[in-house]
Design a protein around this motif. Structure first.
Motif, short mmCIF file in Angstrom:
data_model
loop_
_atom_site.label_atom_id
_atom_site.label_comp_id
_atom_site.label_asym_id
_atom_site.label_seq_id
_atom_site.Cartn_x
_atom_site.Cartn_y
_atom_site.Cartn_z
N THR A 173 0.85 -1.19 0.00
CA THR A 173 0.00 0.00 0.00
C THR A 173 0.89 1.23 0.00
O THR A 173 2.08 1.16 0.34
CB THR A 173 -0.92 0.05 1.24
N GLU A 174 0.30 2.36 -0.33
CA GLU A 174 1.07 3.61 -0.36
C GLU A 174 1.65 3.93 1.01
O GLU A 174 2.83 4.28 1.14
CB GLU A 174 0.19 4.76 -0.85
N SER A 199 5.63 4.03 2.05
CA SER A 199 6.20 5.26 2.64
C SER A 199 6.89 4.96 3.96
O SER A 199 8.00 5.45 4.22
CB SER A 199 5.10 6.31 2.85
#
Length: 194
Positions: free
Chosen positions: A101-102, A106
């Motif tokens: 997932t983003e 990150s």
């Protein structure tokens, strides 16, 4: 004072692991046993030690990996499927495989670069699972009731203690002051009688 337990939070370091399968893996030791740790609290700094057996018998099969203790976001991992937790002589170890997932990418990048270096955990501990030494200003945790989550955090140096822990420590310090005041009064009475 009742025996209600309050959730507490502590901070430890975390690291990213290189995986041949391109998985994003985060590892760390969220809880280190028998290591004095300075806790900053509104009532003052004190030392805390989590004993080696504090997690014995604790169910670790429903613990989540979060970012900054945010319960409103989807967890990055959960035991036992995507996160492993185990204890050894050193402490509680954690290995989590992050989702694609983003947010997870990150976080993984930030940990890999050293931008996020901290890990924290939330737990409960009742009165019977802890003690407080007034003279040494040391809280010893002998039994954790529940480990709710481990979090990846920005500022691992900030640590909080529960209201219950503060109340127990304040009660112990007030009792010590009452004893000292009683000794002073007894000495004053003895001096008058001589």
């Amino acid at each position: 004072m009742n025996n209600k337990t309050m959730k507490e939070t502590r901070h430890i370091e975390i690291r990213a692991e290189q995986s041949e399968s391109k998985e994003m893996v985060i590892t760390g030791t969220p809880i280190v046993f028998n290591t004095p740790t300075k806790i900053n609290d509104p009532m003052g700094q004190y030392t805390e030690v989590i004993q080696r057996n504090a997690l014995d018998g604790v169910d670790l099969t429903d613990t989540r990996l979060l970012v900054s203790h945010d319960y409103n976001k989807i967890p990055l991992a959960k035991t036992p499927k995507t996160m492993e937790l185990w204890t050894d002589e050193k402490g509680l170890n954690m290995r989590a495989v992050l989702p694609d997932t983003e947010e997870a990418r990150s976080v993984y990048t930030a940990v890999s670069r050293g931008d996020m270096t901290g890990m924290s955990f939330s737990f409960t501990c009742d009165r019977d699972g802890q003690s407080y030494d007034v003279e040494k200003r040391t809280r010893t945790i002998s039994r954790i009731n529940k480990l709710y989550e481990c979090s990846i955090v920005n500022f691992p140096a900030y640590q909080t203690a529960s209201v219950e822990a503060r109340n127990q420590m304040q009660e112990a310090e007030q009792e010590e002051k009452r004893k000292e005041q009683a000794k002073i009064k007894i000495n004053q009475l003895l001096k008058r009688g001589i």
